[in-house]
Design a protein around this motif. Structure first.
Motif, short mmCIF file in Angstrom:
data_model
loop_
_atom_site.label_atom_id
_atom_site.label_comp_id
_atom_site.label_asym_id
_atom_site.label_seq_id
_atom_site.Cartn_x
_atom_site.Cartn_y
_atom_site.Cartn_z
N GLN A 98 14.07 7.74 92.02
CA GLN A 98 13.76 7.99 90.60
C GLN A 98 13.45 6.68 89.87
N ILE A 152 9.91 5.37 87.93
CA ILE A 152 9.88 4.87 86.55
C ILE A 152 9.21 3.49 86.49
N SER A 200 14.38 6.39 79.70
CA SER A 200 14.28 6.74 81.12
C SER A 200 15.64 6.63 81.82
N PHE A 256 16.43 13.93 84.69
CA PHE A 256 15.18 13.39 85.25
C PHE A 256 14.88 14.15 86.54
#
Length: 349
Positions: free
Chosen positions: A105, A109, A146, A156
């Motif tokens: 993840q 980002i 984020s 997310f």
């Protein structure tokens, strides 16, 4: 009698050999301990990312390159996320309760931020000045949100599932990132006149290698797999070339990166002055230095550099009828009361 000269060129075989040996060493490191290889690969890109920021930030007041400043700020945050990504990698044991999904993840980002920044940077090339604080604030908000989506709200989208590999979101994201990078490459080439040829070449190679890296990350099932290894190798290469484009060029040939627009403006001014046959002078009241163009000397009846025109000589060259007015107006300009615009007669002392 003819004279022959041998012009020595810097051999490229030595850097290529050195780079090949280093990459081979990294590959052998991955066979010994993949976690060590991953850490070294990420540290390499993180150091370069922070170096780009430090270089751009400390030069922001003297350069006229919005592309460099914008990217420099962006790479500060890219490097920051890559640090967390490195620490979160499977086997590091720092973030308890998380699996391989977390570093994946964070990777997505960081790559979204990098690719979008490379694209946006192409559209601010013609801006006279950008607001550094707003760019910093914008990146801070994006990165903070984020991280909150991952660590606090935990909403997310998943990017990796143990046992089955990459999720559709991760794969689609890599393709989207590749398209964004391709778009940044397209717009970069459309504005190639804004860049030195060598700098442009390094940037293009870096972006192309980044695209290959992203595509490689769409195949792996294990975070220790071959395509993951290949993706990191291409990431190292892409960061090396952006290092060449920004850090090396900026330090060794600053006129090709930091002051290219200024250099072009000076050349255009020189051509314009030659075409109009005007003479120019510039008086720095703080340093006492007085600049005169060659045509300025000729208009006074001298050869360029024939006499040294100091501020005192400058006053002596003024016609007695205009001397008092010119000195008064120039003093008002120094004190900040007015813009110095005047017409006066000059002659030999």
């Amino acid at each position: 009698m003819e004279e022959f000269r041998l012009v020595s060129k810097k051999p490229i075989c030595i850097p290529l050999l050195t780079g090949g040996v280093l990459l081979l060493g990294l590959y052998l490191t991955s066979l010994y301990n993949y976690l060590l290889f991953h850490s070294l690969a990420e540290i390499f890109s993180i150091v370069i990312a922070f170096s780009i920021f430090a270089f751009a930030w400390n030069c922001r007041k003297i350069i006229d390159n919005n592309y460099l400043i914008f990217l420099g700020i962006a790479y500060l945050f890219v490097g920051f996320i890559d640090i967390i990504h490195t620490l979160a990698y499977v086997g590091m044991g720092i973030f308890r309760g998380f699996d391989a999904n977390l570093p994946t993840q964070l990777w997505i980002i960081a790559r979204y931020l990098e690719s979008i920044s490379l694209l946006l940077a192409c559209f601010i090339l013609n801006k006279k000045k950008i607001k550094f604080n707003l760019v910093l604030l914008g990146n801070t908000i994006i990165v903070s949100l984020s991280l909150l989506l991952i660590f606090y709200w935990k909403i997310f989208p998943s990017c990796f599932i143990e046992g089955s590999g990459l999720t559709p979101f991760k794969k689609i994201s890599e393709y989207i990132i590749s398209l964004i990078l391709a778009a940044s490459l397209f717009f970069l080439l459309r504005k190639k006149e804004k860049f030195d040829r060598k700098v442009l070449q390094w940037l293009v190679i870096s972006i192309l290698l980044t695209i290959v890296s992203e595509l490689a990350f769409t195949f792996y099932i294990s975070v220790y797999g071959l395509s993951n290894l290949i993706g990191h190798i291409f990431k190292i290469l892409s960061f090396y070339f952006i290092y060449q484009a920004i850090i090396v060029t900026g330090l060794t040939k600053p006129q090709e990166l930091l002051f290219k627009n200024l250099q072009e403006s000076e050349e255009k001014l020189s051509y314009a002055l030659q075409a109009t046959n005007d003479g120019i002078w510039d008086n720095n009241f703080e340093s006492g230095k007085l600049y005169k163009s060659d045509r300025y000397y000729e208009m006074l009846g001298y050869n360029p550099g024939e006499i040294t025109i100091t501020p005192k000589v400058f006053e002596e060259l003024l016609h007695p009828e205009d001397k008092k007015n010119v000195l008064q107006r120039s003093q008002e300009c120094v004190e900040g009361y007015n813009i110095f615009t005047n017409f006066f007669k000059r002659g030999k002392p």
